[in-house]
Design a protein around this motif. Sequence first.
Motif, PDB file in Angstrom:
ATOM      1  N   THR A   1      12.524   6.465  22.264  1.00 49.74           N
ATOM      2  CA  THR A   1      11.501   5.478  21.948  1.00 49.74           C
ATOM      3  C   THR A   1      10.413   6.084  21.069  1.00 49.74           C
ATOM      4  OG1 THR A   1      10.043   3.786  22.901  1.00 49.74           O
ATOM      5  CG2 THR A   1      10.049   5.924  23.993  1.00 49.74           C
ATOM      6  N   SER A   2       9.771   5.225  20.308  1.00 47.84           N
ATOM      7  CA  SER A   2       8.585   5.663  19.582  1.00 47.84           C
ATOM      8  C   SER A   2       7.449   5.781  20.592  1.00 47.84           C
ATOM      9  CB  SER A   2       8.231   4.668  18.479  1.00 47.84           C
ATOM     10  OG  SER A   2       7.951   3.407  19.043  1.00 47.84           O
TER      11      SER A   2
ATOM     12  N   LEU B   1       1.971   6.322  16.450  1.00 44.75           N
ATOM     13  CA  LEU B   1       1.979   6.388  14.991  1.00 44.75           C
ATOM     14  C   LEU B   1       0.994   7.438  14.471  1.00 44.75           C
ATOM     15  CD1 LEU B   1       2.206   2.600  14.077  1.00 44.75           C
ATOM     16  CD2 LEU B   1       4.020   4.323  13.974  1.00 44.75           C
TER      17      LEU B   1
ATOM     18  N   ALA C   1       2.267  10.883  14.683  1.00 47.43           N
ATOM     19  CA  ALA C   1       3.600  10.282  14.713  1.00 47.43           C
ATOM     20  C   ALA C   1       4.463  11.032  15.737  1.00 47.43           C
ATOM     21  CB  ALA C   1       4.229  10.343  13.331  1.00 47.43           C
TER      22      ALA C   1
ATOM     23  N   VAL D   1       7.789  10.731  18.832  1.00 48.06           N
ATOM     24  CA  VAL D   1       8.913  10.045  19.471  1.00 48.06           C
ATOM     25  C   VAL D   1       9.266  10.783  20.758  1.00 48.06           C
ATOM     26  CG1 VAL D   1       9.891   9.170  17.318  1.00 48.06           C
ATOM     27  CG2 VAL D   1      10.706  11.331  18.250  1.00 48.06           C
TER      28      VAL D   1
ATOM     29  N   ILE E   1      15.139  10.927  12.116  1.00 52.69           N
ATOM     30  CA  ILE E   1      13.747  11.256  12.397  1.00 52.69           C
ATOM     31  C   ILE E   1      13.701  12.742  12.731  1.00 52.69           C
ATOM     32  CG2 ILE E   1      11.753  10.744  13.847  1.00 52.69           C
ATOM     33  CD1 ILE E   1      13.228   7.984  14.402  1.00 52.69           C
TER      34      ILE E   1
END
Length: 151
Positions: free
Chosen positions: A38-39, A42, A45, A47, A110
Amino acid sequence: MDVRELRNCFGRFATGVTVVTWKTDDHEYNGITVNSFTSVSLDPALVLVSIDKKAKACQALENRPFVVNILASNQEPIAWQFAGRPQEKLTLEWEETEVGPKIAGAIATIECIPWNAYEGGDHILFVGEIKAFSYNDKDALMFFKGKFINN
């Protein structure tokens, strides 16, 4: 609590399928199939990936950069390969990055460096700081009710 039934309940939530990859100390590429991703934030940034403490990957990921590869709908064999079911006819194509190896053809990648790790019951929650990312418009491989769904 019936753990199997709880797992069935969780399975009602459709998820994308990822393979988390990293480079070993011997400069070999390794990975694990993960749908608990999941993120987090921001700014910065961040995860999160959740790895079972019993998985070999759990120790291997400790303080190590990693790449989250979100698989395309045609990459189910890759998901099985990194879930511990070797696919004899599979040829993996890798792309090297400054952070680590990524899987060619993924719909998104990512690239992360370690941010922190947390105890989460029988899992370790690895939080990575995103250093780079890329994506395309292919369809995603999905996981629902214990099965892969290829759009």
